[in-house]
Write an enzyme that holds these catalytic residues in place. Structure first.
Site, PDB file in Angstrom:
ATOM      1  N   LYS A 185       0.828  -1.206   0.000  1.00 22.62           N
ATOM      2  CA  LYS A 185       0.000   0.000   0.000  1.00 22.62           C
ATOM      3  C   LYS A 185       0.860   1.253   0.000  1.00 22.62           C
ATOM      4  O   LYS A 185       0.440   2.302  -0.444  1.00 22.62           O
ATOM      5  CB  LYS A 185      -0.931  -0.016   1.223  1.00 22.62           C
ATOM      6  CG  LYS A 185      -2.109  -0.966   1.033  1.00 22.62           C
ATOM      7  CD  LYS A 185      -3.212  -0.696   2.010  1.00 22.62           C
ATOM      8  CE  LYS A 185      -2.885  -1.314   3.337  1.00 22.62           C
ATOM      9  NZ  LYS A 185      -3.984  -1.187   4.314  1.00 22.62           N
ATOM     10  N   ARG A 186       2.088   1.138   0.516  1.00 26.27           N
ATOM     11  CA  ARG A 186       2.965   2.284   0.557  1.00 26.27           C
ATOM     12  C   ARG A 186       3.456   2.654  -0.837  1.00 26.27           C
ATOM     13  O   ARG A 186       3.572   3.817  -1.174  1.00 26.27           O
ATOM     14  CB  ARG A 186       4.157   1.971   1.472  1.00 26.27           C
ATOM     15  CG  ARG A 186       4.562   3.097   2.376  1.00 26.27           C
ATOM     16  CD  ARG A 186       5.401   2.631   3.558  1.00 26.27           C
ATOM     17  NE  ARG A 186       6.111   1.381   3.336  1.00 26.27           N
ATOM     18  CZ  ARG A 186       7.310   1.292   2.753  1.00 26.27           C
ATOM     19  NH1 ARG A 186       7.927   2.367   2.338  1.00 26.27           N
ATOM     20  NH2 ARG A 186       7.884   0.108   2.603  1.00 26.27           N
TER      21      ARG A 186
END
Ligand code: GLU
Length: 514
Positions: free
Chosen positions: A261-262
Site C-alpha cells: 500500500k505504501r
C-alpha cells in the site's frame, strides 16, 4: 455384498479474516474471492471475521471501507459483524472472554508460560544474538519455570507479563496444503499468545476462532505458511480437530516485489472504484491471478482458452489443485483490457447508470438528473461504449452534451487546428443542415428527417463533394463547434442526439466567433 458406510463431508465453512489497520488491501478481496468460490461450489458458508486484536494499528474507518468494497465486488458473506450469525460476535475485540479459558488451559497443561521480560531486554537479546551470529535465535526462556517473585529479582523485568507458547524441540514442521502439497516450515520461536494488554495475539485468536466458528478450510496468504506449525501445535494441545489449509500466492509487481500500500496505489481496494473499474472486471482479473483460464471446445472441437468468465463459472469449476502457487504478476494492462470487455458487454442503459455517479461527481450532470437528461445520457453512452476503457474516462466526452449551445467551451488545441477556410466550411454546413427537414424526430427514429445518416449525406454533399474538401478537413470545424474538442464521439450521431436546433446554434456560435 459389503457396503462401506462413509459420512459425507459436512458443508464447508470458510472465512476471510482481515485486520482493520488501514485502507483495505486488494489481497483481502483476492482471499475473499477464492474462499467464496469454494464455499459456493460446495454449498457451504462464507464468514467475514474482523481480526482487530492489534490495537496499535487499528483504524476505526477501515472496517466500513472493507464492508463497502467487498460488497461492491459482490463478494458477500453469510456471517459477519454487520449481518450477525450463529457464532457472533465476529469481531475479535468483542471475543476476549472466549480466549481466556484457552490461555488458562495451555498454562495449566504446561504448554504455555508467563514471560515478564521487558521490551528493552528482548531488544538487547536480539541484538546480542545477531552480533554473535548464534545458531539458536529467539526467546531464551529466561522466565520459563520461574515465579513472578523469582523473575522480579533479575534485570529486564516488566510488571505485566505476556504468555508464551512452550514450543517443544520435536514440534512437527510439516503439514499438508491443498494447493502446494506437503510443506515444511522453519522451527517457530516461543510465540507470544497473549499480550500485556490482555489481548490475544493473532496466533491464538485465529486458532480459537477458526475452531469455535466451525471453519473447515483455512485459506490465507502464503506469508502465513511459517505460522502454521504454531497453529497446529495449538490445535493439538487443545485437543481440537484440525482444519485443512491452503496458502494462496502473494500478489506481486512485475519486478517480483510484493504489492504494498505504501508503494502501489493499486494495493488499495478503494482505488479500483475511484479509477472507474467495473467490479465484475476486477473479480475476473483477481481470479486469473493464480487460476487458469476456462478451457472449452472451439467450433472445430479444438481446445480454446477463455479468460473472460463470471464468478459463477469460476466457482462452478473451482479446484484448489488448479491454483498456481507461483507469485502472480499484477498486470494492470490486463485489467484495463478486461474492463473494456466488460464495459462493452453491458446493456447501454446499465452502463449509463454506472457512469452516472462519476459524471455527477465530476459536475457534468446534476445530482438528480431529469428524465430528459438521463435519456440523453443513454444515447451518448451508446456512442462512447465501443471505445470506453474506464468509467472515469467518460466525463470529457459526455460533458459537451450538457452545456448551453451558445457557450460550448472550446479547447485551445481544438481552436488552434481551425484553418482559414473554417468560416466557409461552417457557413456551408449551416446551409446544408438548414435544408434538412425540421422534424427533429425521436433520436432513434429511422428514416425521419434529423437522423445521422441524413445529416452525414447532407454534409458530405455540401463539404466533400461541393467544396472538394477532404473529410478530415471538412468535419474538423464542425466537431469543434459541436463538442469544443478535437476528439469527440462520432460527429453525425452527436448532432442527431443534440437535435437540429442545438446543432445549428452551436455551428452559428463558433462561426460568429471567427
Ligand atoms: N488477520 C490476518 C490477516 O489480515 C488473517 C490471516 C488468516 O487468514 O489467518 O492477514
Amino acid at each position: 455384498m459389503t457396503t462401506t458406510a462413509s459420512t459425507p463431508d459436512p458443508a464447508p465453512r470458510l472465512r476471510v479474516a482481515p485486520s482493520p489497520t488501514g485502507d483495505p488491501h486488494v489481497g483481502t478481496a483476492y482471499m475473499a474471492l477464492f474462499n467464496l468460490a469454494f464455499a459456493r461450489k460446495h454449498g457451504g458458508a462464507f464468514v467475514l471475521r474482523v481480526e482487530d486484536t492489534d490495537r496499535a494499528r487499528f483504524r476505526a474507518d477501515s472496517e466500513a471501507q472493507l464492508f463497502d468494497t467487498l460488497d461492491w465486488l459482490g463478494l458477500t458473506w453469510d456471517e459477519g459483524p454487520d449481518v450477525g450469525g450463529p457464532y457472533a460476535p465476529y469481531r475479535q475485540s468483542e471475543r476476549l472472554d472466549t480466549y481466556a479459558p484457552y490461555v488458562e488451559k495451555l498454562i495449566e497443561d504446561g504448554h504455555a508460560y508467563y514471560c515478564w521480560c521487558s521490551a528493552d531486554r528482548l531488544k538487547e537479546l536480539r541484538a546480542e544474538q545477531e552480533k554473535s551470529k548464534m545458531s539458536v535465535t529467539g526467546y531464551d526462556r529466561l522466565c520459563h519455570g520461574k515465579t513472578r517473585e523469582e523473575r522480579a529479582k533479575l534485570p529486564g523485568f516488566s510488571e505485566t507479563p505476556v504468555v508464551r507458547m512452550l514450543v517443544p524441540d520435536d514440534v512437527p514442521l510439516e503439514f499438508d496444503d491443498l494447493i502446494r502439497g506437503t510443506l515444511k516450515a522453519p522451527r517457530p520461536d516461543d510465540q507470544v499468545i497473549r499480550k500485556a494488554d490482555g489481548f490475544p495475539t493473532y496466533h491464538l485468536a485465529v486458532v480459537v476462532d477458526d475452531h469455535e466458528m466451525g471453519i473447515t478450510h483455512v485459506v490465507r496468504g502464503e506469508e502465513w505458511i511459517s505460522s502454521t506449525p504454531k497453529h497446529l501445535l495449538l490445535y493439538r494441545w487443545l485437543g481440537l480437530p484440525e482444519p485443512k489449509f491452503a496458502h494462496m500466492p502473494l500478489l506481486r509487481n512485475a519486478n517480483k516485489s510484493k504489492i504494498s500500500k505504501r508503494k502501489n496505489p493499486e494495493a488499495r481496494l478503494t482505488w479500483f472504484r475511484e479509477e472507474g473499474y467495473l467490479p465484475e472486471a476486477l473479480v475476473n482479473f483477481l481470479a486469473l491471478l493464480g487460476y487458469p483460464p476456462i478451457i472449452e471446445a472451439g467450433e472445430g472441437g479444438e481446445r480454446v482458452e477463455r479468460e473472460v468468465f463470471s464468478f459463477a463459472e469460476f466457482s462452478e469449476g473451482f479446484e484448489w489443485t488448479k491454483v498456481n502457487p507461483v507469485g502472480p504478476i499484477f498486470d494492470l494492462t490486463k485489467l484495463d483490457w478486461l474492463n473494456g470487455v466488460y464495459i462493452r458487454d453491458l446493456e447501454t442503459h446499465e452502463l449509463a447508470a454506472r457512469l452516472l455517479p462519476h459524471l455527477v461527481a465530476e459536475g457534468v450532470l446534476p445530482q438528480n438528473p431529469s428524465l430528459g437528461e438521463f435519456g440523453r445520457l443513454k444515447a451518448v453512452t451508446a456512442l462512447i461504449q465501443p471505445r470506453l476503457t474506464h468509467l472515469t474516462k467518460a466525463g470529457p466526452q459526455v460533458a459537451p452534451f450538457y452545456v448551453p449551445d451558445d457557450a460550448v467551451p472550446v479547447d485551445d488545441d481544438a481552436r488552434a487546428q481551425l484553418k482559414d477556410d473554417a468560416p466557409a466550411v461552417l457557413d456551408a454546413a449551416i446551409e446544408a443542415l438548414e435544408g434538412l427537414p425540421t422534424d427533429e424526430g425521436d433520436i432513434f427514429g429511422e428514416g425521419r428527417g434529423w437522423t445521422h445518416a441524413h445529416i452525414e449525406a447532407a454534409l458530405r454533399a455540401a463539404l466533400v463533394e461541393g467544396m472538394g474538401l477532404k473529410p478530415k478537413v471538412a468535419f474538423g470545424p464542425l466537431r469543434t463547434a459541436i463538442s469544443g474538442k478535437r476528439v469527440s464521439p462520432p460527429l453525425f450521431e452527436s448532432m442527431e442526439i443534440l437535435g437540429r436546433h442545438s446543432t445549428l446554434v452551436r455551428l452559428r456560435t463558433l462561426r460568429a466567433s471567427l
